[in-house]
Design a protein around this motif. Sequence first.
Motif, PDB file in Angstrom:
ATOM      1  N   ASN A  85      -1.900  -1.761  -4.675  1.00 53.99           N
ATOM      2  CA  ASN A  85      -2.887  -0.743  -4.302  1.00 53.99           C
ATOM      3  C   ASN A  85      -2.480   0.014  -3.040  1.00 53.99           C
ATOM      4  N   ILE A  86      -1.232   0.469  -3.014  1.00 52.52           N
ATOM      5  CA  ILE A  86      -0.726   1.321  -1.936  1.00 52.52           C
ATOM      6  C   ILE A  86      -0.695   2.759  -2.446  1.00 52.52           C
ATOM      7  N   GLN A  87      -1.374   3.645  -1.757  1.00 53.77           N
ATOM      8  CA  GLN A  87      -1.437   5.038  -2.200  1.00 53.77           C
ATOM      9  C   GLN A  87      -0.080   5.724  -2.063  1.00 53.77           C
TER      10      GLN A  87
ATOM     11  N   MET B 135      -6.869   8.282  -7.145  1.00 54.40           N
ATOM     12  CA  MET B 135      -5.820   7.939  -6.192  1.00 54.40           C
ATOM     13  C   MET B 135      -4.625   7.362  -6.945  1.00 54.40           C
ATOM     14  N   LEU B 136      -3.449   7.865  -6.606  1.00 53.51           N
ATOM     15  CA  LEU B 136      -2.207   7.387  -7.214  1.00 53.51           C
ATOM     16  C   LEU B 136      -1.702   6.216  -6.397  1.00 53.51           C
ATOM     17  N   THR B 137      -1.506   5.051  -7.031  1.00 54.84           N
ATOM     18  CA  THR B 137      -1.117   3.862  -6.273  1.00 54.84           C
ATOM     19  C   THR B 137       0.095   3.175  -6.883  1.00 54.84           C
ATOM     20  N   THR B 138       0.749   2.346  -6.055  1.00 55.58           N
ATOM     21  CA  THR B 138       1.898   1.562  -6.489  1.00 55.58           C
ATOM     22  C   THR B 138       1.886   0.241  -5.726  1.00 55.58           C
ATOM     23  N   SER B 139       2.905  -0.568  -5.949  1.00 52.87           N
ATOM     24  CA  SER B 139       3.071  -1.829  -5.229  1.00 52.87           C
ATOM     25  C   SER B 139       4.339  -1.761  -4.382  1.00 52.87           C
ATOM     26  N   VAL B 140       4.275  -2.356  -3.201  1.00 49.98           N
ATOM     27  CA  VAL B 140       5.397  -2.339  -2.262  1.00 49.98           C
ATOM     28  C   VAL B 140       5.623  -3.759  -1.755  1.00 49.98           C
ATOM     29  N   THR B 141       6.890  -4.171  -1.697  1.00 48.25           N
ATOM     30  CA  THR B 141       7.236  -5.484  -1.149  1.00 48.25           C
ATOM     31  C   THR B 141       7.701  -5.318   0.292  1.00 48.25           C
ATOM     32  N   VAL B 142       7.069  -6.083   1.182  1.00 42.50           N
ATOM     33  CA  VAL B 142       7.373  -6.029   2.614  1.00 42.50           C
ATOM     34  C   VAL B 142       7.889  -7.402   3.034  1.00 42.50           C
ATOM     35  N   CYS B 143       8.978  -7.415   3.814  1.00 45.66           N
ATOM     36  CA  CYS B 143       9.594  -8.677   4.225  1.00 45.66           C
ATOM     37  C   CYS B 143       9.851  -8.693   5.723  1.00 45.66           C
ATOM     38  N   GLN B 144       9.844  -9.889   6.275  1.00 42.99           N
ATOM     39  CA  GLN B 144      10.357 -10.081   7.621  1.00 42.99           C
ATOM     40  C   GLN B 144      11.838  -9.729   7.564  1.00 42.99           C
ATOM     41  N   PRO B 145      12.316  -8.824   8.425  1.00 43.86           N
ATOM     42  CA  PRO B 145      13.687  -8.325   8.296  1.00 43.86           C
ATOM     43  C   PRO B 145      14.730  -9.430   8.180  1.00 43.86           C
ATOM     44  N   GLY B 146      15.591  -9.266   7.174  1.00 45.01           N
ATOM     45  CA  GLY B 146      16.707 -10.170   6.987  1.00 45.01           C
ATOM     46  C   GLY B 146      16.360 -11.534   6.439  1.00 45.01           C
ATOM     47  N   THR B 147      15.137 -11.705   5.946  1.00 45.95           N
ATOM     48  CA  THR B 147      14.719 -13.015   5.439  1.00 45.95           C
ATOM     49  C   THR B 147      14.131 -12.869   4.034  1.00 45.95           C
ATOM     50  N   GLY B 148      13.832 -14.012   3.431  1.00 49.42           N
ATOM     51  CA  GLY B 148      13.148 -14.030   2.144  1.00 49.42           C
ATOM     52  C   GLY B 148      11.648 -14.202   2.286  1.00 49.42           C
ATOM     53  N   ASN B 149      11.158 -14.078   3.513  1.00 49.33           N
ATOM     54  CA  ASN B 149       9.717 -14.181   3.773  1.00 49.33           C
ATOM     55  C   ASN B 149       9.094 -12.830   3.453  1.00 49.33           C
ATOM     56  N   CYS B 150       8.565 -12.701   2.252  1.00 51.11           N
ATOM     57  CA  CYS B 150       8.128 -11.401   1.745  1.00 51.11           C
ATOM     58  C   CYS B 150       6.733 -11.501   1.128  1.00 51.11           C
ATOM     59  N   ALA B 151       6.106 -10.360   0.972  1.00 52.85           N
ATOM     60  CA  ALA B 151       4.838 -10.275   0.253  1.00 52.85           C
ATOM     61  C   ALA B 151       4.796  -8.946  -0.475  1.00 52.85           C
ATOM     62  N   THR B 152       4.337  -8.966  -1.712  1.00 56.90           N
ATOM     63  CA  THR B 152       4.155  -7.738  -2.481  1.00 56.90           C
ATOM     64  C   THR B 152       2.701  -7.300  -2.356  1.00 56.90           C
ATOM     65  N   ILE B 153       2.504  -6.102  -1.869  1.00 55.03           N
ATOM     66  CA  ILE B 153       1.166  -5.567  -1.616  1.00 55.03           C
ATOM     67  C   ILE B 153       0.857  -4.519  -2.682  1.00 55.03           C
TER      68      ILE B 153
END
Length: 339
Positions: free
Chosen positions: A21-23, A1-19
């Motif tokens: 193992n995303i295919q 499986m080909l995977t990467t990392s993705v950062t997801v944030c609450q829109p317009g804020t600095g409240n983010c998390a990098t996830i």
Amino acid sequence: MLTTSVTVCQPGTGNCATIDNIQVDTGSNGLRILASALPARLSLAAVASGSGVTGECAVFGGGYAWGAVRSADVQMAGQLAASIPIQLIADPALPNVPTDCAGSGPSMLSVASLRANGILGVGLFSADCGGGCVNTALPRWYYSCDTSGACLASAQALAQQVTNPVSRFALDNNGVVIDLPAIADAGAVSVSGSLIFGIGTQANNALGGASVVKANRVTGYVVTASAGRTYAQSYVDSGSNALFFNSDQLPQCGYWYCPSSTQTASASIVGTDGATNTVSFEIGNSRTLFASSNNAFDNLAGIASNSFGWGLSFFFGRRVYTAIASRATSAGPGPYFAF
């Protein structure tokens, strides 16, 4: 499986998390993340559907993913897709899977069954369903869910469909390039490569001498001709773990081909404009490959009845381009593949 990392944030804020193992999947469109992979502090607003919230059933070859559609900022490699709809798989807000969705295959609602924390769909289209869902409540797509969690199939406006994040970048938004090194016939324990945004927009994503194969503007299919068979439903898909086609000549071991010695074959991939690219490929013994300690294989092939899938095995040793429909590129508008 080909995977990467993705950062997801609450829109317009600095409240983010990098996830992690995303295919990475060129066979689908849009970001889907397991609800369990997001920290509790990261609350994402639901995308409305009528007086309720939007649910979605995403069906893949390996099963289905059910969850709510929520709005998030998505960041990768300095690029931002602001406030786009994503799917939150197994969202506790929608615990009841609609019957038609549950009947579409095995569930992929956990790390154990999805085998990743999510799926990054960077395929040929900007939205995952497109025009077909805008005016019609298609089965196993979008649902309007009330506060009790009961869901009914519904139409979904294009802007509220789960969105290919690349299509919403300010720059380099016309497609992607996947660049993976060649590997030995015995396979490799792990492989590192690059997911590059844009086609013909930067020095590192120029088409160069790659051959363009134009895809169907509605389905994304191309045509593959191999061993006397023609597969009208043919696709280039980094989310599939092997090559998949039909053969009466190769020995079968369960779902996989297992010739006693490695076989060499060829196929012609034909675009909607008639342009043809002939590809040589190998089929190894699946039992031997699986018995090794390796995880990546360029010669793993499995059984399909009426389609030809150019899965991850095809990507090793190539730069594979996926151009988004209607987006301008140096080779004309997508959708197309090039390699």
